[in-house]
Design a protein around this motif. Sequence first.
Motif, short mmCIF file in Angstrom:
data_model
loop_
_atom_site.label_atom_id
_atom_site.label_comp_id
_atom_site.label_asym_id
_atom_site.label_seq_id
_atom_site.Cartn_x
_atom_site.Cartn_y
_atom_site.Cartn_z
N UNK A 502 0.37 -17.61 -11.69
CA UNK A 502 -0.63 -16.84 -12.46
C UNK A 502 -1.24 -15.68 -11.69
N UNK A 503 -1.12 -15.69 -10.35
CA UNK A 503 -1.68 -14.62 -9.53
C UNK A 503 -0.66 -13.53 -9.20
N UNK A 504 0.50 -13.55 -9.88
CA UNK A 504 1.57 -12.60 -9.54
C UNK A 504 1.15 -11.15 -9.72
N UNK A 505 0.30 -10.85 -10.72
CA UNK A 505 -0.11 -9.46 -10.96
C UNK A 505 -0.97 -8.90 -9.83
N UNK A 509 -1.25 -5.37 -5.10
CA UNK A 509 -2.46 -4.84 -4.47
C UNK A 509 -2.78 -5.49 -3.15
N UNK A 510 -2.25 -6.71 -2.94
CA UNK A 510 -2.54 -7.40 -1.68
C UNK A 510 -1.59 -7.01 -0.56
N UNK A 511 -0.52 -6.28 -0.89
CA UNK A 511 0.44 -5.88 0.14
C UNK A 511 -0.09 -4.66 0.87
N UNK A 512 -0.30 -4.72 2.19
CA UNK A 512 -0.83 -3.56 2.93
C UNK A 512 0.19 -2.41 2.97
N UNK A 513 -0.34 -1.15 2.87
CA UNK A 513 0.50 0.05 2.92
C UNK A 513 0.69 0.47 4.37
#
Length: 554
Positions: A502-505, A509-513
């Motif tokens: 359920x938290x896939x969306x 945003x949680x992946x650092x750039x």
Amino acid sequence: RVMGLHLPEVVLEGDLVGADFQVASEGFDGERGEVTLTLLDSLGQPVSKPGTKGVELKGGGAEQSERIEFTPRQSGEFIARLEIAPFEGELFEENNRQEKSIRVLSQKIKVLYVEGPPRYEYRYLKNALILDPTMQSQCLLLSADPTFSQEASQGVPPLTAFPSTREELFEYHLVIVGDVPPDSPALPDQWQEWLVEFVDEIGGGVVFIAGQQMPDRYKGQPLERLFPVELEDVMRSPLENAAVREPFYPRRTPEGKEHPVMHFTGIPEKDALLWREVTAREHRGLPGFFWYARTRQLKRGGVALAVHGDPSEDHIKFGPRPLFAYQYFGRGRTFMSLVDGTWRWRKNVGNLYFYKFWGQVIRFTSLGRLLGKTHRFAISTDLREYSLGNQVRVLARALGPEFKPSGDAELSVYLARTEGESREPAVLTAVQVPAQPAFYEVTIEASQLGEHRLWLEERGEEVANTSFRVLVPQLEYEEPRMDEALLEQIAALSGGSYHRLPDAAKIPGAIPVLETLIPISSEQRPLWDTRTFLLLFAGVITLEWVLRKVFRLL
């Protein structure tokens, strides 16, 4: 998945047959499954209405024992197939089924019950025998008045005396010998020798029920050969322990817990309650006994199904004293009850357990005679289906012409794959089982997929066979559930993080750039306009001139 299907090898047409099995499930906790048991002919077609039963699954991989009952309506040799209807979403449906061979006989069991006094055991047992629709029973009460009309099943003529010839005696499948004095004038002089031949030569069954005369007065008599127990050297008074005021209870042996004679409900937990192996506040076990016949020990081939539960009664040298025991003798079997109080099991339940027990004793003991002839050869495997690479244990039985162990140390077993190209059968060497000289075993690897056939031969003729199937192992289905704890551990050890579906969306945003500045110059320099290029060009030209000079090419 269905496991461990157990049902009798031979049953009677029209009899109520119980089949015991185990079932386990993963992910279907509390759901109800539909179980069916169907008899199939050689073409795989059903021959009778299937037995059905609803089973509530415990889930969690726990094995639960169940029983399903059915009534065969047609005689012959069939395959009994037990299966559970697949559930929606079930990953692997092939293990929802188990099969086992079964033989249905149309004949009735012919029983002769000989008793001395009209004790309670006789009164209730003879009523159950003559009312059983699967039996043709005749009872002979030796202490009765000559004018007494002996009792028998409906349509069967009552006896007026014990069979006067061995041929008349051999018409029966089973003989029950109660508290009968060995020298009774109502019995022929050779009746004991006849019974020994009845069991040894033609596979008949004999059941003994202890009393004041049986078995103590048979010490040194011909009939003692049929006892599965050894008698004491010194005869005792039959009322030696008649002053007992508190009941004692039988304790099932490990063999007894597995033997169908000692199963009353088909559910191990309930049977354990009945035999008082466990206690429950809301359940009472079988009533106890107040008398039993003390014996010395089991014979070499005897098997105890239950022993005296009080350690103070143990033999000083041989341990617990048997209460129910049996043995194989020649082609037949004998069974002995060393108590005379099983009629007490009728308390509050009628014949429910009393005749359940005796019906199973009679069917088990008369099996050799029911088959018409005892086969000298047999072969079986420990399972019907194996995964590729598993070990297949093959057990074979081979008797000589006199139905005695042949004495051979080895036995040839033939193996062939029944699918694909026909090849010469492989010849396996089975070795004799040390404790059982009539049996041979060999273990092979399930190395080829498909259906396989095993058989035995005597003088080039097939005398026994069986089959087994080898399947691709379904390892990915053994634990199909997600192991969330393991996934979280892997993520932590690798420096990552674990996220639920359920938290896939939220994951992008949680992946650092990660950004890195790479400088780019637009300055252009011709490659030929350098000192290095000039020296390299001059060197190549010079080398060419030298080589031409050497090889006189100038």
